[in-house]
Design a protein around this motif. Structure first.
Motif, mmCIF file in Angstrom:
data_model
loop_
_atom_site.group_PDB
_atom_site.id
_atom_site.type_symbol
_atom_site.label_atom_id
_atom_site.label_comp_id
_atom_site.label_asym_id
_atom_site.label_seq_id
_atom_site.Cartn_x
_atom_site.Cartn_y
_atom_site.Cartn_z
ATOM 1 N N THR A 1 0.827 -1.762 0.051
ATOM 2 C CA THR A 1 0.243 0.224 0.332
ATOM 3 C C THR A 1 1.169 1.163 -0.001
ATOM 4 O OG1 THR A 1 -0.173 -0.156 2.173
ATOM 5 C CG2 THR A 1 -1.977 -0.796 1.020
ATOM 6 N N ARG A 2 0.399 2.411 -0.337
ATOM 7 C CA ARG A 2 1.431 3.510 -0.894
ATOM 8 C C ARG A 2 0.079 4.824 -0.211
ATOM 9 N NH1 ARG A 2 0.881 2.436 -6.678
ATOM 10 N NH2 ARG A 2 2.566 1.352 -5.788
ATOM 11 N N ASN A 3 0.773 5.261 -0.171
ATOM 12 C CA ASN A 3 0.010 6.523 -0.096
ATOM 13 C C ASN A 3 -0.053 7.777 -0.822
ATOM 14 O OD1 ASN A 3 -0.911 6.606 2.818
ATOM 15 N ND2 ASN A 3 0.863 6.661 3.185
ATOM 16 N N VAL A 4 -1.073 8.738 -1.443
ATOM 17 C CA VAL A 4 -0.975 9.196 -3.105
ATOM 18 C C VAL A 4 -1.699 10.178 -2.636
ATOM 19 C CG1 VAL A 4 -1.227 9.121 -4.997
ATOM 20 C CG2 VAL A 4 -1.283 7.198 -4.171
ATOM 21 N N ALA A 5 -1.581 11.658 -3.035
ATOM 22 C CA ALA A 5 -1.470 12.961 -2.723
ATOM 23 C C ALA A 5 -2.811 12.386 -4.393
ATOM 24 C CB ALA A 5 -0.767 14.193 -2.606
ATOM 25 N N ASN A 6 -4.246 12.932 -4.371
ATOM 26 C CA ASN A 6 -4.374 13.270 -5.412
ATOM 27 C C ASN A 6 -4.488 14.926 -5.850
ATOM 28 O OD1 ASN A 6 -6.675 14.944 -3.995
ATOM 29 N ND2 ASN A 6 -8.126 13.318 -3.302
ATOM 30 N N THR A 7 -5.385 15.093 -6.643
ATOM 31 C CA THR A 7 -5.231 16.332 -7.650
ATOM 32 C C THR A 7 -6.548 17.647 -6.266
ATOM 33 O OG1 THR A 7 -7.386 16.295 -8.069
ATOM 34 C CG2 THR A 7 -5.119 15.846 -9.372
ATOM 35 N N ASP A 8 -6.654 17.474 -5.133
ATOM 36 C CA ASP A 8 -7.693 18.361 -4.773
ATOM 37 C C ASP A 8 -5.939 18.168 -2.791
ATOM 38 O OD1 ASP A 8 -9.536 18.732 -5.272
ATOM 39 O OD2 ASP A 8 -11.362 16.769 -5.179
ATOM 40 N N GLY A 9 -5.299 17.624 -3.270
ATOM 41 C CA GLY A 9 -4.314 17.702 -2.211
ATOM 42 C C GLY A 9 -4.221 16.947 -1.045
ATOM 43 N N LYS A 10 -5.876 15.572 -1.221
ATOM 44 C CA LYS A 10 -6.195 15.113 0.023
ATOM 45 C C LYS A 10 -5.268 13.356 0.232
ATOM 46 C CE LYS A 10 -10.341 16.308 0.096
ATOM 47 N NZ LYS A 10 -12.406 16.123 0.581
ATOM 48 N N VAL A 11 -5.197 13.119 0.894
ATOM 49 C CA VAL A 11 -3.992 11.837 0.792
ATOM 50 C C VAL A 11 -5.048 10.135 0.930
ATOM 51 C CG1 VAL A 11 -2.536 10.354 1.584
ATOM 52 C CG2 VAL A 11 -2.349 12.431 1.696
ATOM 53 N N GLU A 12 -4.740 9.773 -0.110
ATOM 54 C CA GLU A 12 -5.603 8.196 -0.551
ATOM 55 C C GLU A 12 -5.167 7.087 -0.329
ATOM 56 O OE1 GLU A 12 -7.562 8.452 -4.099
ATOM 57 O OE2 GLU A 12 -8.919 10.259 -3.325
ATOM 58 N N ILE A 13 -5.448 5.848 0.069
ATOM 59 C CA ILE A 13 -4.435 4.744 0.125
ATOM 60 C C ILE A 13 -4.997 4.365 -1.190
ATOM 61 C CG2 ILE A 13 -3.943 2.675 1.642
ATOM 62 C CD1 ILE A 13 -3.781 5.362 2.826
ATOM 63 N N GLU A 14 -3.379 3.851 -1.412
ATOM 64 C CA GLU A 14 -3.168 2.731 -2.791
ATOM 65 C C GLU A 14 -2.551 1.403 -2.912
ATOM 66 O OE1 GLU A 14 -3.048 4.650 -6.823
ATOM 67 O OE2 GLU A 14 -1.157 3.833 -6.746
ATOM 68 N N THR A 15 -3.085 1.085 -3.725
ATOM 69 C CA THR A 15 -2.638 -0.849 -3.204
ATOM 70 C C THR A 15 -2.202 -1.182 -4.649
ATOM 71 O OG1 THR A 15 -4.163 -1.044 -1.536
ATOM 72 C CG2 THR A 15 -3.936 -3.401 -2.747
ATOM 73 N N GLU A 16 -0.986 -1.745 -4.842
ATOM 74 C CA GLU A 16 -1.476 -2.616 -5.524
ATOM 75 C C GLU A 16 -0.159 -4.247 -4.891
ATOM 76 O OE1 GLU A 16 2.634 -1.708 -10.080
ATOM 77 O OE2 GLU A 16 1.921 -0.398 -7.760
ATOM 78 N N VAL A 17 0.360 -5.249 -6.322
ATOM 79 C CA VAL A 17 0.693 -6.713 -6.313
ATOM 80 C C VAL A 17 2.149 -6.352 -6.938
ATOM 81 C CG1 VAL A 17 0.733 -8.557 -5.947
ATOM 82 C CG2 VAL A 17 -1.158 -7.372 -5.614
ATOM 83 N N LEU A 18 2.962 -6.307 -6.436
ATOM 84 C CA LEU A 18 4.354 -6.526 -6.903
ATOM 85 C C LEU A 18 4.541 -7.633 -7.067
ATOM 86 C CD1 LEU A 18 6.332 -3.163 -5.383
ATOM 87 C CD2 LEU A 18 4.226 -3.033 -7.723
ATOM 88 N N PRO A 19 5.328 -8.304 -8.353
ATOM 89 C CA PRO A 19 6.093 -9.520 -8.602
ATOM 90 C C PRO A 19 7.705 -9.387 -8.016
ATOM 91 C CG PRO A 19 6.345 -8.274 -10.385
ATOM 92 C CD PRO A 19 5.519 -6.972 -10.092
#
Length: 327
Positions: free
Chosen positions: A174-192
């Protein structure tokens, strides 16, 4: 009749303002001083009032010259819109653009960004290309000034077998990602994640820009750091595998065969002929850890022995031992 600006811009007289802008941007790149030092008379017409003067009076109207047979009308037009105040060289594309644009300032062109800069802002000794390059360099510098935060490190716990043979994992992060409004959202990804044979504790696997992505900084890298689970039989010392075997006194004196399960799942029989003392060591070459820099080559397998002694003996056993040992 003066120059036909519509023909120069390659549009018809019914062209919309958007059509004129598109044509101008295309020709601005074509006639950029770096690409066409000789200059050219092609530009965008985005000033409706001057376009109307050109439609009515032609090039002479923009120059402030009365068109043939229209002296009084030209003067009236000049008084209302001011074209008679302009004096320019039609062979100079900058002057041409100034007449047909909303501003009187000649403009230079940035080849890569199609960006306009007033000639009054050029520094002494700069050419058009130099002024434009400086503007582009300034933009690039602002981007390069963003800081790259340290990589996020996560532990990747592996067994000795996984490091010996290699393995593949799918790691959900999981990572923290700032959107265009400046709010931070949680993003999930599966890495090989691929672990190669012969890697050791402390080896790092880095995924560029897969960490947090926050405002005001460059994306973080994500690094997996290999850690090692304890093994029941083997220890890793450099490129050597070390196994400790505990045998009874009778095997230490009379000899024995021990069987080791290898890290690749095989069985390794080892015949012990000599008398084994506590701390005795047997070394088997090329049966140890895979050496990454030397494919096909391995370290040594070291087998260390410990000997267990009986806790009690009968009288007959003691007598037999003395007889055998000659005591």
């Amino acid at each position: 009749m003066g120059m036909d600006y519509y023909n120069i811009l390659k549009v018809n007289r019914n062209a919309t303002l958007e059509d004129l802008k598109k044509s101008y941007r295309r020709l601005a790149r074509t006639w950029h001083p770096d690409k066409n030092p000789a200059g050219g008379a092609e530009a965008e017409a985005n000033d409706p009032e001057k376009r109307a003067i050109y439609d009515r009076y032609g090039e002479e109207g923009l120059k402030g010259m009365p068109p043939p047979g229209s002296q009084s009308r030209t003067s009236a037009a000049a008084g209302s819109s001011g074209p008679s105040n302009f004096r320019y060289n039609p062979s100079d594309p900058d002057d041409f653009f100034a007449e047909f644009m909303a501003s009187n300032k000649p403009y230079s062109f940035d080849q890569e960004r199609t960006r306009f800069q007033p000639r009054s802002q050029w520094t002494a000794g700069n050419t058009r290309g130099e002024a434009s390059s400086a503007s582009h360099k300034e933009s690039s510098t602002s981007t390069s000034q963003l800081e790259k935060p340290p990589a996020i490190e996560k532990t990747l716990l592996c067994t000795l077998e996984e490091l010996y043979n290699g393995t593949k994992r799918k790691m959900k992060i999981t990572r923290n990602v700032a959107n265009t409004d400046g709010k931070v959202e949680i993003e999930t990804e599966v890495l090989p994640v691929e672990v190669l044979p012969g890697w050791k504790k402390g080896t790092k696997i880095t995924f560029p820009n897969k960490g947090d992505r926050l405002s005001g900084q460059l994306p973080q890298d994500l690094t997996f750091v290999i850690d090692l689970k304890p093994h029941d039989v083997y220890l890793l010392e450099g490129n050597n595998l070390v196994a400790t075997q505990v045998i009874p006194l009778v095997d230490a004196l009379a000899g024995t065969t021990i069987h080791l399960k290898t890290l690749d799942g095989g069985n390794l029989p080892i015949r012990v002929e000599e008398v084994v003392r506590p701390g005795h060591e047997i070394v088997l070459a090329n049966e140890g850890w895979p050496i990454r820099k030397e494919p096909g080559k391995k370290g040594n397998l070291k087998i260390k022995f410990d000997v267990t002694f009986p806790t009690r003996l009968s009288s007959s056993q003691r007598a037999a031992i003395r007889q055998i040992m000659g005591g």
